[in-house]
Design a protein around this motif. Structure first.
Motif, PDB file in Angstrom:
ATOM      1  N   SER A  22      -1.792  -5.332  -9.364  1.00 16.19           N
ATOM      2  CA  SER A  22      -0.771  -4.353  -9.726  1.00 16.19           C
ATOM      3  C   SER A  22      -1.039  -2.994  -9.092  1.00 16.19           C
ATOM      4  O   SER A  22      -0.111  -2.245  -8.819  1.00 16.19           O
ATOM      5  N   LYS A  23      -2.303  -2.685  -8.828  1.00 16.16           N
ATOM      6  CA  LYS A  23      -2.596  -1.387  -8.206  1.00 16.16           C
ATOM      7  C   LYS A  23      -2.472  -1.495  -6.693  1.00 16.16           C
ATOM      8  O   LYS A  23      -2.775  -2.521  -6.086  1.00 16.16           O
ATOM      9  N   SER A  24      -2.018  -0.426  -6.109  1.00 16.08           N
ATOM     10  CA  SER A  24      -1.828  -0.385  -4.666  1.00 16.08           C
ATOM     11  C   SER A  24      -3.176  -0.277  -3.963  1.00 16.08           C
ATOM     12  O   SER A  24      -4.116   0.324  -4.473  1.00 16.08           O
ATOM     13  N   SER A  25      -3.251  -0.859  -2.789  1.00 16.52           N
ATOM     14  CA  SER A  25      -4.471  -0.866  -2.003  1.00 16.52           C
ATOM     15  C   SER A  25      -4.259  -0.047  -0.733  1.00 16.52           C
ATOM     16  O   SER A  25      -3.125   0.210  -0.333  1.00 16.52           O
ATOM     17  N   THR A  26      -5.348   0.326  -0.100  1.00 17.26           N
ATOM     18  CA  THR A  26      -5.241   1.056   1.169  1.00 17.26           C
ATOM     19  C   THR A  26      -5.073   0.071   2.319  1.00 17.26           C
ATOM     20  O   THR A  26      -5.375  -1.116   2.177  1.00 17.26           O
ATOM     21  N   LYS A  27      -4.610   0.552   3.449  1.00 12.72           N
ATOM     22  CA  LYS A  27      -4.454  -0.291   4.627  1.00 12.72           C
ATOM     23  C   LYS A  27      -5.806  -0.855   5.065  1.00 12.72           C
ATOM     24  O   LYS A  27      -5.904  -2.015   5.449  1.00 12.72           O
ATOM     25  N   LYS A  40       5.342  -3.218  -0.267  1.00 13.25           N
ATOM     26  CA  LYS A  40       6.582  -2.626  -0.769  1.00 13.25           C
ATOM     27  C   LYS A  40       6.992  -1.527   0.198  1.00 13.25           C
ATOM     28  O   LYS A  40       6.203  -0.651   0.521  1.00 13.25           O
ATOM     29  N   ASN A  44      11.898   0.227  -1.467  1.00 14.65           N
ATOM     30  CA  ASN A  44      11.500  -0.562  -2.639  1.00 14.65           C
ATOM     31  C   ASN A  44      11.777  -2.060  -2.477  1.00 14.65           C
ATOM     32  O   ASN A  44      12.003  -2.765  -3.437  1.00 14.65           O
ATOM     33  N   SER A  46      10.261  -5.728  -1.305  1.00 10.60           N
ATOM     34  CA  SER A  46       8.951  -6.356  -1.181  1.00 10.60           C
ATOM     35  C   SER A  46       8.952  -7.392  -0.067  1.00 10.60           C
ATOM     36  O   SER A  46       9.891  -8.173   0.065  1.00 10.60           O
ATOM     37  N   ASN A  98       5.233   1.679   1.719  1.00 14.04           N
ATOM     38  CA  ASN A  98       5.033   2.551   0.569  1.00 14.04           C
ATOM     39  C   ASN A  98       3.778   2.122  -0.203  1.00 14.04           C
ATOM     40  O   ASN A  98       2.947   2.956  -0.532  1.00 14.04           O
ATOM     41  N   GLU A  99       3.642   0.820  -0.481  1.00 16.71           N
ATOM     42  CA  GLU A  99       2.501   0.282  -1.227  1.00 16.71           C
ATOM     43  C   GLU A  99       2.059  -1.036  -0.619  1.00 16.71           C
ATOM     44  O   GLU A  99       2.877  -1.777  -0.066  1.00 16.71           O
ATOM     45  N   HIS A 101      -0.192  -4.463  -1.889  1.00 16.26           N
ATOM     46  CA  HIS A 101      -0.834  -5.153  -3.010  1.00 16.26           C
ATOM     47  C   HIS A 101      -1.510  -6.420  -2.490  1.00 16.26           C
ATOM     48  O   HIS A 101      -0.894  -7.206  -1.771  1.00 16.26           O
TER      49      HIS A 101
END
Length: 139
Positions: A22-27, A40, A44, A46, A98-99, A101
């Motif tokens: 559920s938490k966003s990760s870095t590239k 995402k 918005n 996916s 944007n995000e 996961h």
């Protein structure tokens, strides 16, 4: 007995479920992870990729080819245009992403085990009910 098809549908859906963190990760973390990711977009939407790669200082997602008209944004970003390729490479610019996961294999497997366990419990309940009916009938 009418609940059986609904239960089987519910369990089948569990089997095909993929859970992402559920938490966003870095590239950088997603590149090190080298597994399935869900991106995402700024709009918005996916997109799911088998993995992320870097080529010539650009970030790309490797994913399955999608034929849906709703994925116009996805299809417009395809870099390799060969229509026979099963997987496509899509450039992921900073203005698009944007995000990110990461795929959570542990949670996905747990959900599958719960689905299999539910099938087992349902089958046991059916056998117990059948045995009770046979005992009541005197067989």
């Amino acid at each position: 007995m009418r609940k059986l098809p609904l239960l089987l549908l519910f369990i089948t859906l569990f089997q095909s479920c993929k859970i992402y963190d559920s938490k966003s990760s870095t590239k950088e973390d997603a590149l090190l992870f080298a597994g399935k990711v869900k991106v995402k977009s700024v709009s918005n939407t996916s997109y799911k990729f088998e993995r992320l790669i870097i080529e010539n200082d650009s970030l790309y997602g490797i994913g399955k080819r999608l034929n849906a008209k709703s994925k116009i944004e996805y299809n417009s970003k395809i870099v390799n245009k060969n229509p026979t390729d099963k997987y496509v490479k899509i450039q992921l610019t900073d203005s698009l992403v944007n995000e990110i996961h990461l795929f959570n294999k542990g949670k996905s497997n747990t959900l599958k085990i719960i689905g299999i366990g539910a099938i087992g419990l349902y089958v046991l309940a059916l056998f117990a009910a059948l045995a009770a009916l046979l005992l009541l009938a005197g067989l």
